[in-house]
Scaffold this motif. Structure first.
Motif, short mmCIF file in Angstrom:
data_model
loop_
_atom_site.label_atom_id
_atom_site.label_comp_id
_atom_site.label_asym_id
_atom_site.label_seq_id
_atom_site.Cartn_x
_atom_site.Cartn_y
_atom_site.Cartn_z
N THR A 1 -2.09 -14.10 -14.67
CA THR A 1 -2.47 -15.36 -14.44
C THR A 1 -1.61 -15.75 -13.21
O THR A 1 -0.49 -15.64 -13.17
CB THR A 1 -2.78 -16.07 -15.33
N GLY A 2 -2.21 -16.86 -12.47
CA GLY A 2 -1.30 -17.18 -11.34
C GLY A 2 -1.10 -18.56 -11.44
O GLY A 2 -0.50 -19.27 -10.24
N PHE A 3 -1.14 -19.37 -12.52
CA PHE A 3 -1.21 -20.69 -12.75
C PHE A 3 0.32 -21.25 -12.31
O PHE A 3 0.64 -22.25 -11.71
CB PHE A 3 -1.45 -21.60 -13.98
N LEU A 4 1.23 -20.59 -12.65
CA LEU A 4 2.82 -20.89 -12.46
C LEU A 4 3.05 -20.80 -11.18
O LEU A 4 3.51 -21.68 -10.54
CB LEU A 4 3.43 -19.84 -13.44
N ALA A 5 2.81 -19.28 -10.66
CA ALA A 5 3.07 -19.19 -9.05
C ALA A 5 2.46 -20.32 -8.19
O ALA A 5 3.04 -20.77 -7.32
CB ALA A 5 2.59 -17.87 -8.84
N VAL B 1 -1.69 -14.87 -5.98
CA VAL B 1 -1.86 -14.84 -7.49
C VAL B 1 -2.90 -14.16 -7.55
O VAL B 1 -3.71 -13.36 -6.79
CB VAL B 1 -2.45 -16.43 -7.75
N PRO B 2 -2.97 -13.41 -8.97
CA PRO B 2 -4.03 -12.41 -9.37
C PRO B 2 -5.39 -12.44 -8.87
O PRO B 2 -6.08 -11.66 -8.71
CB PRO B 2 -3.46 -11.89 -11.00
N GLU B 3 -5.74 -13.84 -9.31
CA GLU B 3 -7.34 -14.32 -9.08
C GLU B 3 -7.83 -14.36 -7.91
O GLU B 3 -8.96 -14.11 -7.69
CB GLU B 3 -7.12 -15.58 -9.90
N TYR B 4 -7.00 -14.34 -6.80
CA TYR B 4 -7.46 -14.12 -5.60
C TYR B 4 -7.01 -13.36 -4.46
O TYR B 4 -5.69 -13.24 -4.57
CB TYR B 4 -7.46 -15.70 -4.77
N PRO B 5 -7.67 -12.31 -3.94
CA PRO B 5 -7.25 -11.25 -3.13
C PRO B 5 -6.83 -11.85 -1.75
O PRO B 5 -7.00 -13.14 -1.36
CB PRO B 5 -8.54 -10.33 -2.86
N TYR B 6 -5.78 -11.07 -1.14
CA TYR B 6 -5.24 -11.38 0.25
C TYR B 6 -5.30 -9.87 0.96
O TYR B 6 -5.41 -9.05 0.46
CB TYR B 6 -3.99 -12.12 0.14
N ASP B 7 -5.06 -10.32 2.18
CA ASP B 7 -5.22 -9.22 3.22
C ASP B 7 -3.79 -8.95 3.61
O ASP B 7 -3.02 -10.02 3.99
CB ASP B 7 -6.22 -9.63 4.32
N ASN B 8 -3.22 -7.77 3.58
CA ASN B 8 -1.91 -7.38 3.92
C ASN B 8 -1.67 -7.72 5.55
O ASN B 8 -0.56 -8.31 5.61
CB ASN B 8 -1.78 -5.69 3.85
N ASP B 9 -2.38 -7.40 6.35
CA ASP B 9 -2.22 -7.88 7.68
C ASP B 9 -1.98 -9.32 7.94
O ASP B 9 -1.21 -10.09 8.62
CB ASP B 9 -3.25 -7.40 8.66
N GLU C 1 3.87 -12.38 -11.01
CA GLU C 1 4.08 -10.99 -11.41
C GLU C 1 2.82 -10.12 -11.71
O GLU C 1 2.99 -9.01 -11.53
CB GLU C 1 4.68 -10.79 -12.87
N GLY C 2 1.66 -10.84 -11.69
CA GLY C 2 0.79 -10.17 -12.04
C GLY C 2 -0.18 -9.64 -10.77
O GLY C 2 -1.26 -9.19 -11.09
N ILE C 3 0.24 -9.91 -9.47
CA ILE C 3 -0.47 -9.25 -8.49
C ILE C 3 -0.30 -7.71 -8.52
O ILE C 3 0.98 -7.37 -8.78
CB ILE C 3 0.08 -9.95 -7.11
N PRO C 4 -1.10 -6.92 -8.15
CA PRO C 4 -1.20 -5.56 -8.30
C PRO C 4 0.34 -5.12 -7.37
O PRO C 4 0.83 -4.14 -7.97
CB PRO C 4 -2.44 -5.01 -7.65
N LEU D 1 -9.41 -21.05 -13.80
CA LEU D 1 -8.96 -20.48 -12.77
C LEU D 1 -7.79 -21.24 -12.02
O LEU D 1 -8.06 -22.62 -12.14
CB LEU D 1 -9.95 -20.35 -11.79
N PRO D 2 -6.84 -20.78 -11.53
CA PRO D 2 -5.93 -21.53 -10.87
C PRO D 2 -6.59 -22.04 -9.35
O PRO D 2 -7.69 -21.82 -9.13
CB PRO D 2 -4.85 -20.56 -10.05
N SER D 3 -6.45 -23.61 -9.18
CA SER D 3 -7.19 -24.19 -8.08
C SER D 3 -7.25 -23.58 -6.95
O SER D 3 -6.21 -23.22 -6.32
CB SER D 3 -6.51 -25.58 -8.03
N ARG D 4 -8.48 -23.33 -6.56
CA ARG D 4 -8.65 -22.51 -5.04
C ARG D 4 -8.32 -23.61 -4.15
O ARG D 4 -7.82 -23.13 -3.02
CB ARG D 4 -10.18 -22.10 -5.31
N ASP D 5 -8.60 -24.88 -4.36
CA ASP D 5 -8.17 -25.78 -3.33
C ASP D 5 -6.78 -25.70 -3.04
O ASP D 5 -6.40 -25.67 -1.93
CB ASP D 5 -8.68 -27.24 -3.76
#
Ligand code: F6P
Length: 319
Positions: A174-178, A192-200, A222-225, A305-309
């Motif tokens: 989970t990504g609450f702490l981060a 955070v693991p809950e929301y994907p991101y783009d490397n570029d 620590e939980g992001i792939p 879920l960690p706050s998307r906002d």
């Protein structure tokens, strides 16, 4: 009244503070307090000891837990119910107070309730990922611990330029702490693991930030792939030095913060009052910022879920 404390799963800062507050309160009213050494496995092995203010008060501000925890799933074993109730009645225990994270509250509390063992659950994990409460014991201390590391990183980042700093927090999957730490620290990006991101996107953002400020701070769970390879990947993408800090278990063993000590004091009082009132199953939760007793099991709440906002603001702000 004879109450037994049990710690199940990962320890968290604030457990000892609860033990100290509760023991002081209960013994002042003529009640007795006990602790299991080694979670439920410890109870089944007969490891139950008395807790007194003289013993536990010096532990009030210590990290970790005076009572050893365990993740052994002993309650799943055949005849666990008989063995547990026999162990409890052998010590004339009237009720149990249970420190535990998501797994413990989801699986163990219902079992104890089904077996007729009066129990108050105290949501305890640095991860802050328990549905039905806004804040778990330990989360605040784990955030504070991270700020100490970040203050050091920002100091050196400011003094000597051209580096990207990555900071890995605990948090399991989970990504609450981060997220909370990134927000409080003014990080330039958070993953955070809950929301994907783009490397570029990430590479461009970090390069731009280094161009503007001389350094960039990325906080990630620590939980992001990609957690283990992230620092090397970012170097390949940006050709800028990357220095990574992993808080690891030092974060879980953080000193209890004021916030957690205050929450611990509420937990102790609410649990004691509930047991005195004869509540058979309950959980101390925080709702709208207020600690209170939730009667019954903590079930049926949608996963948090960690706050998307906050996530969008941290990753969207161009600072
Ligand atoms: O208790 C929660 C937690 O600290 C997570 O943040 C972490 O991923 C996990 O426990 C580590 O657990 P362990 O090392 O005890 O298996």
């Amino acid at each position: 009244m004879r109450t037994l404390f049990v710690v199940s799963g990962g320890d968290a800062p604030g457990i000892n503070t609860v033990l100290a507050h509760y023991t002081a309160l209960a013994t002042a009213h003529g009640d007795e307090v006990f602790g299991a050494q080694g979670g439920f496995a410890g109870i089944l092995a007969g490891q139950i000891e008395p807790l007194t203010p003289a013993l536990i008060t010096p532990w009030a501000g210590q990290s970790g837990s005076y009572l050893l925890s365990s993740r052994d799933p002993v309650l799943k074993q055949a005849e666990a119910r008989e063995r547990l109730t026999a162990a409890l009645s052998g010590h004339a225990i009237d009720n149990v107070i249970l420190f535990g994270g998501d797994g413990t509250l989801r699986y163990v509390s219902p079992l104890l309730s089904e077996w007729g063992i009066p129990c108050i659950g105290l949501p305890t994990t640095i991860d802050n990922d328990i549905a039905g409460t806004e804040q778990t014991l330990g989360f605040d201390s784990a955030c504070n611990y991270a700020y100490q590391a970040i203050d050091g990183i920002l100091a050196t980042g400011h003094a000597l330029h051209n580096r990207i700093f990555t900071l890995e927090t605990l948090g399991g999957n989970t990504g609450f702490l981060a997220l909370e730490i990134a927000w409080g620290a003014g990080a330039h990006a958070v993953l955070v693991p809950e929301y994907p991101y783009d490397n570029d996107w990430l590479a461009e953002r970090l390069k731009r930030t280094v161009g503007r400020h001389g350094y960039a701070l990325l906080v990630h769970s620590e939980g992001i792939p990609a957690s283990r390879t992230l620092a090397e990947d970012i170097f390949k993408w940006t050709d800028i030095r990357v220095r990574d800090t992993r808080l690891g278990h030092a974060q879980r063993g953080a000193k209890p913060s004021h916030g957690d000590r205050a929450l611990a004091a509420h937990m102790a009082r609410l649990a004691y009052q509930a047991l005195r009132d004869g509540v058979r199953t309950g959980t101390v939760v925080v709702r709208q910022g207020k600690p209170l007793l939730h009667e019954g099991l903590l079930q049926g709440y949608p996963a948090r879920l960690p706050s998307r906002d906050l996530y969008d603001q941290i990753n969207g702000d161009e600072r």
